[in-house]
Write a protein that holds these residues in place. Structure first.
Motif, PDB file in Angstrom:
ATOM      1  N   PRO A 220       1.007  -1.120  -0.189  1.00  0.00           N
ATOM      2  CA  PRO A 220      -0.084   0.119  -0.207  1.00  0.00           C
ATOM      3  C   PRO A 220       0.789   1.036  -0.158  1.00  0.00           C
ATOM      4  CG  PRO A 220      -0.875  -1.673   1.671  1.00  0.00           C
ATOM      5  CD  PRO A 220       0.530  -2.101   1.291  1.00  0.00           C
ATOM      6  N   ALA A 221       0.292   2.390  -0.578  1.00  0.00           N
ATOM      7  CA  ALA A 221       1.013   3.497  -0.915  1.00  0.00           C
ATOM      8  C   ALA A 221       1.544   4.100   0.698  1.00  0.00           C
ATOM      9  CB  ALA A 221       0.211   4.413  -1.667  1.00  0.00           C
ATOM     10  N   SER A 222       0.450   3.909   1.546  1.00  0.00           N
ATOM     11  CA  SER A 222       0.488   4.349   2.970  1.00  0.00           C
ATOM     12  C   SER A 222       1.370   3.471   3.827  1.00  0.00           C
ATOM     13  CB  SER A 222      -0.832   4.765   3.502  1.00  0.00           C
ATOM     14  OG  SER A 222      -1.584   3.343   3.525  1.00  0.00           O
ATOM     15  N   ALA A 223       2.012   2.391   3.182  1.00  0.00           N
ATOM     16  CA  ALA A 223       2.758   1.507   4.192  1.00  0.00           C
ATOM     17  C   ALA A 223       4.073   2.200   4.890  1.00  0.00           C
ATOM     18  CB  ALA A 223       3.192   0.359   3.408  1.00  0.00           C
ATOM     19  N   SER A 250      16.034   0.843  -1.918  1.00  0.00           N
ATOM     20  CA  SER A 250      16.970   1.792  -2.556  1.00  0.00           C
ATOM     21  C   SER A 250      15.914   2.770  -3.264  1.00  0.00           C
ATOM     22  CB  SER A 250      17.585   1.352  -3.538  1.00  0.00           C
ATOM     23  OG  SER A 250      17.008   0.438  -4.525  1.00  0.00           O
ATOM     24  N   HIS A 251      14.618   2.487  -3.591  1.00  0.00           N
ATOM     25  CA  HIS A 251      13.797   3.535  -4.129  1.00  0.00           C
ATOM     26  C   HIS A 251      12.640   3.211  -3.829  1.00  0.00           C
ATOM     27  CE1 HIS A 251      12.749   6.469  -7.157  1.00  0.00           C
ATOM     28  NE2 HIS A 251      12.081   5.925  -7.781  1.00  0.00           N
ATOM     29  N   ILE A 252      11.629   4.056  -3.748  1.00  0.00           N
ATOM     30  CA  ILE A 252      10.247   4.108  -3.385  1.00  0.00           C
ATOM     31  C   ILE A 252       9.452   5.123  -4.325  1.00  0.00           C
ATOM     32  CG2 ILE A 252       8.528   4.360  -1.711  1.00  0.00           C
ATOM     33  CD1 ILE A 252      10.407   3.948   0.288  1.00  0.00           C
ATOM     34  N   GLU A 253       8.525   4.751  -5.007  1.00  0.00           N
ATOM     35  CA  GLU A 253       7.678   5.612  -5.783  1.00  0.00           C
ATOM     36  C   GLU A 253       6.326   5.698  -5.260  1.00  0.00           C
ATOM     37  OE1 GLU A 253       7.837   4.879  -9.885  1.00  0.00           O
ATOM     38  OE2 GLU A 253       9.971   4.932 -10.008  1.00  0.00           O
ATOM     39  N   ARG A 254       5.695   6.775  -4.921  1.00  0.00           N
ATOM     40  CA  ARG A 254       4.436   6.668  -4.518  1.00  0.00           C
ATOM     41  C   ARG A 254       3.434   7.823  -5.260  1.00  0.00           C
ATOM     42  NH1 ARG A 254       6.896   6.436   0.691  1.00  0.00           N
ATOM     43  NH2 ARG A 254       6.276   4.550   1.995  1.00  0.00           N
ATOM     44  N   ARG A 255       2.495   7.562  -5.765  1.00  0.00           N
ATOM     45  CA  ARG A 255       1.589   8.399  -6.447  1.00  0.00           C
ATOM     46  C   ARG A 255       0.160   8.225  -6.043  1.00  0.00           C
ATOM     47  NH1 ARG A 255       2.465   6.464 -12.830  1.00  0.00           N
ATOM     48  NH2 ARG A 255       0.747   7.840 -13.036  1.00  0.00           N
ATOM     49  N   ALA A 261       2.496   1.425  -3.822  1.00  0.00           N
ATOM     50  CA  ALA A 261       3.846   1.891  -4.176  1.00  0.00           C
ATOM     51  C   ALA A 261       4.643   1.242  -4.736  1.00  0.00           C
ATOM     52  CB  ALA A 261       4.292   2.491  -2.883  1.00  0.00           C
ATOM     53  N   ARG A 262       5.632   1.534  -5.689  1.00  0.00           N
ATOM     54  CA  ARG A 262       6.635   0.816  -6.465  1.00  0.00           C
ATOM     55  C   ARG A 262       7.760   1.059  -5.603  1.00  0.00           C
ATOM     56  NH1 ARG A 262       7.022   1.184 -12.651  1.00  0.00           N
ATOM     57  NH2 ARG A 262       8.467  -0.530 -12.045  1.00  0.00           N
ATOM     58  N   ILE A 263       8.257  -0.153  -4.999  1.00  0.00           N
ATOM     59  CA  ILE A 263       9.590  -0.345  -4.072  1.00  0.00           C
ATOM     60  C   ILE A 263      10.576  -1.056  -4.625  1.00  0.00           C
ATOM     61  CG2 ILE A 263      10.241  -0.812  -1.721  1.00  0.00           C
ATOM     62  CD1 ILE A 263       7.222  -0.505  -0.944  1.00  0.00           C
ATOM     63  N   HIS A 264      11.698  -0.617  -4.966  1.00  0.00           N
ATOM     64  CA  HIS A 264      12.923  -1.217  -5.534  1.00  0.00           C
ATOM     65  C   HIS A 264      13.859  -1.416  -4.245  1.00  0.00           C
ATOM     66  CE1 HIS A 264      11.011   0.144  -9.075  1.00  0.00           C
ATOM     67  NE2 HIS A 264      11.301  -0.653  -9.611  1.00  0.00           N
ATOM     68  N   ALA A 265      14.614  -2.703  -4.289  1.00  0.00           N
ATOM     69  CA  ALA A 265      15.548  -3.011  -3.295  1.00  0.00           C
ATOM     70  C   ALA A 265      16.739  -3.541  -3.983  1.00  0.00           C
ATOM     71  CB  ALA A 265      15.173  -3.793  -2.040  1.00  0.00           C
ATOM     72  N   THR A 266      18.045  -3.187  -3.528  1.00  0.00           N
ATOM     73  CA  THR A 266      19.119  -3.763  -4.115  1.00  0.00           C
ATOM     74  C   THR A 266      19.520  -5.046  -3.211  1.00  0.00           C
ATOM     75  OG1 THR A 266      19.908  -1.546  -4.769  1.00  0.00           O
ATOM     76  CG2 THR A 266      21.700  -3.050  -4.520  1.00  0.00           C
ATOM     77  N   PRO A 267      19.969  -5.794  -4.173  1.00  0.00           N
ATOM     78  CA  PRO A 267      20.407  -7.196  -3.364  1.00  0.00           C
ATOM     79  C   PRO A 267      21.555  -7.071  -2.634  1.00  0.00           C
ATOM     80  CG  PRO A 267      19.649  -7.736  -5.596  1.00  0.00           C
ATOM     81  CD  PRO A 267      19.549  -6.278  -5.609  1.00  0.00           C
ATOM     82  N   LEU A 268      21.883  -7.546  -1.421  1.00  0.00           N
ATOM     83  CA  LEU A 268      23.014  -7.472  -0.564  1.00  0.00           C
ATOM     84  C   LEU A 268      24.121  -8.619  -1.007  1.00  0.00           C
ATOM     85  CD1 LEU A 268      21.674  -6.573   2.724  1.00  0.00           C
ATOM     86  CD2 LEU A 268      22.484  -5.097   1.052  1.00  0.00           C
ATOM     87  N   ALA A 269      23.675  -9.637  -1.688  1.00  0.00           N
ATOM     88  CA  ALA A 269      24.640 -10.480  -2.145  1.00  0.00           C
ATOM     89  C   ALA A 269      25.398 -10.054  -3.129  1.00  0.00           C
ATOM     90  CB  ALA A 269      23.666 -11.806  -2.786  1.00  0.00           C
TER      91      ALA A 269
END
Length: 293
Positions: A220-223, A250-255, A261-269
């Motif tokens: 949810p966008a409000s998360a 690493s990046h969050i897009e809320r509209r 919401a579009r949430i992107h994360a960078t792997p730690l491996a």
């Protein structure tokens, strides 16, 4: 004209002087006398010195072609030797560079193995070290092949990690090798938990942007999600043990016009070394414990 009046003497060309033997004795004696006189009196020394001085330029000119030829020969010989020495030095430098690179690679692998051994001691799940053989040459899939398979009791669904975090999951098993699908593959999903808030989500691979990432869907966008939050395995899927590091937001897009919401994360491996740690799925561990008397 009377014949008696004719001059019967031989012409000058045919006139005969002293006898040859007389000339031989005369000039021989003169030569011996001159040699003896020169030996004792040294009267020809100035003459020889003057002649030597006069013919010195001639001697120098006569010697120049030979010296030039010798110099040219020495130049090309030295040039050829210098080229051979340069090639030998370049080959030696390349060999030393290759050895230095191998030493550096061995140091990196040694450090990676130490980190994996430390990780193996901290993880309670049964595990084994495997070596990465190669990447699968497919631009639309993120996969690697390891050197452990069915003969080493590697099964489908086995989690694969390194010192940085979760790499992926075994999706194909062969007798001697296995294929691991990375988290960033578009067909790979993994249940994760936000270590700050405890919220659970499902992450999927996302390589459409050109950079290997994972994406949290249906959030949810409000998360309560912030950049920098750490995502770990939730352990509810029966495959991954709980608490393994997965990625960092690493990046969050809320509209306002979209509920999620579009949430992107960078792997730690890290995937820097050649070795990984293959874990046994938690479901198999639970089943084996249930069968134990």
């Amino acid at each position: 004209m009377a014949l008696e009046s004719l001059d019967r003497s031989p012409p000058p060309f045919f006139r005969v002087g002293f006898a040859p033997l007389t000339k031989l004795f005369f000039f021989s004696a003169l030569s011996v006398l001159l040699m003896f006189g020169d030996k004792q009196l040294q009267f020809t020394k100035p003459i020889r010195a003057g002649l030597s001085t006069l013919i010195m330029p001639v001697q120098w000119l006569v010697l120049q072609p030979g010296q030039v030829a010798s110099s040219v020969g020495d130049y090309f010989q030295n040039l050829d030797q210098a080229q051979k020495d340069l090639q030998a030095l370049q080959l030696k430098q390349l060999q030393q560079s290759a050895r230095a690179q191998q030493v550096e690679q061995l140091l990196i692998e040694n450090q990676n193995l130490r980190q994996l051994l430390d990780l193996k001691n901290t993880v309670a799940t049964p595990s084994q070290v495997a070596e990465i053989l190669f990447d699968v040459p497919d631009p639309y899939n993120q996969r690697i092949v390891i050197d452990k398979g069915q003969t080493k009791e590697v099964v489908l669904g086995s989690p694969v990690i390194d010192a940085g975090g979760v790499i992926g999951q075994v999706t194909r098993v062969y007798p001697l090798t296995a294929e691991v699908t990375l988290l960033t593959d578009r067909d790979q999903s993994i249940p994760v938990m936000n270590s700050r808030t405890g919220a659970r989500n499902i992450s999927s691979g996302n390589i459409m942007s050109g950079t290997p990432l994972i994406e949290l869907k249906f959030v949810p966008a409000s998360a309560d999600v912030k950049e920098g939050d750490l995502l770990t395995t939730s352990g509810i899927d029966g495959v991954y043990p709980a608490g393994l590091q997965v990625a960092r937001i690493s990046h969050i897009e809320r509209r306002v016009d979209i509920s999620f919401a579009r949430i992107h994360a960078t792997p730690l491996a890290e995937l820097k070394g050649r070795h990984v740690l293959v874990l046994q799925p938690t479901g198999i561990q639970a089943a084996s414990k249930g069968k134990a008397p």
